[in-house]
Motif scaffolding. Sequence first.
Motif, mmCIF file in Angstrom:
data_model
loop_
_atom_site.group_PDB
_atom_site.id
_atom_site.type_symbol
_atom_site.label_atom_id
_atom_site.label_comp_id
_atom_site.label_asym_id
_atom_site.label_seq_id
_atom_site.Cartn_x
_atom_site.Cartn_y
_atom_site.Cartn_z
ATOM 1 N N LYS A 105 28.204 -38.744 0.397
ATOM 2 C CA LYS A 105 27.076 -38.360 1.078
ATOM 3 C C LYS A 105 26.201 -39.310 1.423
ATOM 4 C CE LYS A 105 24.123 -36.266 -2.413
ATOM 5 N NZ LYS A 105 23.423 -35.112 -2.749
ATOM 6 N N ASP A 106 26.229 -40.396 0.710
ATOM 7 C CA ASP A 106 25.198 -41.440 1.167
ATOM 8 C C ASP A 106 25.948 -42.428 1.939
ATOM 9 O OD1 ASP A 106 23.209 -40.417 -0.539
ATOM 10 O OD2 ASP A 106 24.029 -41.239 -2.239
ATOM 11 N N TYR A 121 37.092 -54.072 6.087
ATOM 12 C CA TYR A 121 36.083 -53.143 6.272
ATOM 13 C C TYR A 121 34.792 -53.478 5.715
ATOM 14 C CZ TYR A 121 39.576 -49.557 6.715
ATOM 15 O OH TYR A 121 40.832 -48.627 7.136
ATOM 16 N N ASN A 122 33.491 -52.999 6.297
ATOM 17 C CA ASN A 122 32.130 -53.250 5.883
ATOM 18 C C ASN A 122 31.788 -51.724 5.609
ATOM 19 O OD1 ASN A 122 32.253 -55.919 5.277
ATOM 20 N ND2 ASN A 122 31.372 -56.419 7.238
ATOM 21 N N LEU A 123 31.382 -51.353 4.575
ATOM 22 C CA LEU A 123 30.673 -49.998 4.425
ATOM 23 C C LEU A 123 29.591 -50.056 3.832
ATOM 24 C CD1 LEU A 123 33.990 -48.243 2.956
ATOM 25 C CD2 LEU A 123 33.616 -48.646 5.357
ATOM 26 N N TYR A 128 21.738 -48.543 3.842
ATOM 27 C CA TYR A 128 21.972 -49.736 4.014
ATOM 28 C C TYR A 128 21.556 -50.678 2.990
ATOM 29 C CZ TYR A 128 22.766 -48.351 8.739
ATOM 30 O OH TYR A 128 23.202 -47.694 9.819
ATOM 31 N N ARG A 129 21.119 -50.103 1.696
ATOM 32 C CA ARG A 129 20.829 -50.967 0.653
ATOM 33 C C ARG A 129 22.177 -51.555 -0.134
ATOM 34 N NH1 ARG A 129 17.215 -46.745 -0.698
ATOM 35 N NH2 ARG A 129 18.714 -45.982 -2.560
#
Length: 503
Positions: A105-106, A121-123, A128-129
């Motif tokens: 959920k974050d 991928y960049n997740l 965005y921390r």
Amino acid sequence: MKWYLSLVSLCSFLTVIVLVFITTAYLIKENEVYAKENEEVALGSDDINFPYRKLYTSSIPMQNFDDDYEYQISNPPKERITFEHKELFKAAINRAASKYNLKIKDFDHGSYRLLKNGIEYNLHFHNYRNRVSIFQPLSSSFHMKEIIFSQQKVVNIILPLKGKLSSLSLFLDNLVKKILPIDENISLTIVHFNEGNADKVQSLLKQKLSTVPKFEWKFIPTNETVFSRGKGLSLGVKYGVKSPSDLVFGCDVDVLFLPEFLSRCRSNTIFEHQVYFPVLFSFFNPKLVYSLYDKTVPDILDQLHVSRDNGFWRYYGFGMFCMHKKEFEAAGGIPEIYSWGEEDLIFFEQFRKFPSIKVIRSLDTSLFHIFHSKNCSNVRDKLYPSCLSSKASSEGTQIQLGLLLFKLHEGIDVEGILNKSCTVYGQACPTCLRPFDSVHSEELCTGFRVFHSFPKVNLKVLLFLLVSTSCWSTVLLCHYNSVPMDHASKSDEHQEPGRLQST
């Protein structure tokens, strides 16, 4: 004087040789750098630049996505995530969350790009921390199965029709001139909705098909006065196709195709197992786009090719299909909707309920939708905006429509404007010699293409050509400089003192 010229010639020759070697060394150095930059250096997951230190695709941007939408470079720039992509993204997010104790959920947003050996991928999580980089390699194993298809199988074309005699005439011309001379294994069934012109339609059919007496065709009249494409196709399959294993091609009178399409229709369908929903190429308004290239509009049968200048892929259209009669009837046929839109999508969605039937959805470069004006006045309220959007998108590209707007509102002369220049590799190209061609724009400008691929030229051949050219240039230069001086010295011997010789 001769020794002076010989010295100059020798110095010139040595200078040229030195320049040749310097140029060659530079090219070799550039080629090594080029190869090094394109070398894939796989890194461990603990490296900050995981998965690659220097990647040949580093200039390719990543496309973004969030929970509901995908943002991409190609149009449309934002659209809902497809079911297939959602499953891919979900698997990557779940893997990242489970490994690093993050909560799904974050998840904020992600980006991805397809590489030749996997997906990167960049997740991003927690506002965005946290950022998780994932590389999902493609499997090196191949699971293969060969299927042999008979290209002699008859394709039964079903064509619902109301009015549009000119379109029918063009459809039959294409059939007679381009299809039947190559592929005779087809039949045609026309389901006619009553408009008081049934006699004219039959007369046109007999006239156009008189040159192919062995061609099998049927004319099915109905008492219906309101057109329903779904009902027309259902009647055509019911009365025009005999066996459940016979192959059906659901078509429109505004759609033209090439012989290659019939081969794909056969090879992309398997009885009780596979059906084919091709994505056709839809033409823009030819009166608009050809004038911008200062070109006369060619005959429609000569426009049947794919180009970024003359049309677009009708990705959201599902009206064309190839399948056997049994699959068509198992899906319940096409809904009988008596206005524009929806019936093709409803029919397509039916096949997602059959786990044993695979749907092949593919761009087809031999299937074309001919431009025609669209009337949205009789469209239901909820579909009216979609109808207008479809009508607008069929006119031309964003650049073409923008230029037309300039012409209408600012009086700018845009006739032939797109034929005057083009850009290749970020540089201006003098002219686009072949608009509406299927080749890429970089192939239109030979000089720019050669320059772009210059590091790939064989350096030994290049060195040989440079040395040979330099030697011959030096010899010719010496000869050119020596002959006039000899001639002048001889002339001076016979010239009277104190008198100038005329030239």
